[in-house]
Write a protein that holds these residues in place. Structure first.
Motif, mmCIF file in Angstrom:
data_model
loop_
_atom_site.group_PDB
_atom_site.id
_atom_site.type_symbol
_atom_site.label_atom_id
_atom_site.label_comp_id
_atom_site.label_asym_id
_atom_site.label_seq_id
_atom_site.Cartn_x
_atom_site.Cartn_y
_atom_site.Cartn_z
ATOM 1 N N TYR A 114 0.841 -1.193 0.000
ATOM 2 C CA TYR A 114 0.000 0.000 0.000
ATOM 3 C C TYR A 114 0.879 1.247 0.000
ATOM 4 O O TYR A 114 1.926 1.277 0.653
ATOM 5 N N TRP A 115 0.384 2.279 -0.693
ATOM 6 C CA TRP A 115 1.160 3.502 -0.857
ATOM 7 C C TRP A 115 0.333 4.721 -0.539
ATOM 8 O O TRP A 115 -0.877 4.762 -0.826
ATOM 9 N N GLY A 116 1.010 5.728 0.006
ATOM 10 C CA GLY A 116 0.397 7.031 0.158
ATOM 11 C C GLY A 116 0.579 7.847 -1.103
ATOM 12 O O GLY A 116 1.213 7.401 -2.065
ATOM 13 N N GLN A 117 0.075 9.076 -1.087
ATOM 14 C CA GLN A 117 0.050 9.891 -2.296
ATOM 15 C C GLN A 117 1.345 10.660 -2.517
ATOM 16 O O GLN A 117 1.550 11.189 -3.590
ATOM 17 N N GLY A 118 2.207 10.737 -1.526
ATOM 18 C CA GLY A 118 3.470 11.441 -1.674
ATOM 19 C C GLY A 118 3.402 12.885 -1.220
ATOM 20 O O GLY A 118 2.347 13.522 -1.269
ATOM 21 N N THR A 119 4.544 13.386 -0.774
ATOM 22 C CA THR A 119 4.660 14.781 -0.369
ATOM 23 C C THR A 119 5.976 15.320 -0.926
ATOM 24 O O THR A 119 7.009 14.657 -0.849
ATOM 25 N N GLN A 120 5.915 16.491 -1.520
ATOM 26 C CA GLN A 120 7.084 17.065 -2.204
ATOM 27 C C GLN A 120 8.038 17.697 -1.198
ATOM 28 O O GLN A 120 7.622 18.498 -0.342
ATOM 29 N N VAL A 121 9.307 17.343 -1.336
ATOM 30 C CA VAL A 121 10.373 17.981 -0.567
ATOM 31 C C VAL A 121 11.317 18.642 -1.554
ATOM 32 O O VAL A 121 11.833 17.986 -2.473
ATOM 33 N N THR A 122 11.533 19.933 -1.394
ATOM 34 C CA THR A 122 12.429 20.680 -2.270
ATOM 35 C C THR A 122 13.483 21.356 -1.412
ATOM 36 O O THR A 122 13.147 22.110 -0.494
ATOM 37 N N VAL A 123 14.737 21.059 -1.717
ATOM 38 C CA VAL A 123 15.850 21.635 -0.962
ATOM 39 C C VAL A 123 16.604 22.571 -1.890
ATOM 40 O O VAL A 123 17.145 22.147 -2.915
ATOM 41 N N SER A 124 16.633 23.822 -1.534
ATOM 42 C CA SER A 124 17.302 24.818 -2.369
ATOM 43 C C SER A 124 18.747 25.012 -1.900
ATOM 44 O O SER A 124 19.049 24.915 -0.723
ATOM 45 N N SER A 125 19.595 25.302 -2.855
ATOM 46 C CA SER A 125 21.021 25.469 -2.529
ATOM 47 C C SER A 125 21.333 26.905 -2.156
ATOM 48 O O SER A 125 20.544 27.800 -2.314
#
Length: 125
Positions: A114-125
């Motif tokens: 089973y899977w969740g829908q996902g959550t975006q992680v964005t790491v800026s430099s």
């Protein structure tokens, strides 16, 4: 219905921290092991933290060891991923997934049930 709800993603500067949460419903929490996976654009989905074996040992790739920590709160049917010292290469959609406990699928993502829908992680430099 089984539902895994991932949350806590966002935009953070390199070196920062985020805590992802995964709440689980529709299954007996103690009968399943939850893992965290991520997928960056153009790359294959990969495991970042999951229960490796029946002893409950958590597996993590070298790329996140010492920076990412998985924990759980059985009373809340929730699993967390604490991410510290984030790097731009950690940018991805992060998913939580469930497998039958002791199935030992970790870190083979396509063997999870089973899977969740996902959550975006964005790491800026």
């Amino acid at each position: 219905d089984v539902q895994l709800q991932a949350s806590g993603g966002g935009v953070v500067q390199a070196g920062g921290s985020l805590r992802l949460s995964c709440t689980v419903s529709g299954l007996t929490f103690d009968d399943y092991a939850i893992g965290w996976f991520r997928q960056a654009p153009g790359k294959e989905r990969e495991g970042v933290a999951c229960i490796e074996n029946s002893d409950g040992v958590t597996w993590a790739p070298d790329s996140v060891k010492g920076r990412f920590t998985m924990s759980s709160d059985n009373a809340k049917n929730a699993v967390y991923l604490e991410m510290n010292s984030l790097k731009p290469e950690d940018t991805a959609v992060y998913y939580c997934a469930a497998e039958k406990r002791y199935a030992s699928s970790c870190p083979i993502w396509y063997e999870y049930d089973y899977w969740g829908q996902g959550t975006q992680v964005t790491v800026s430099s």
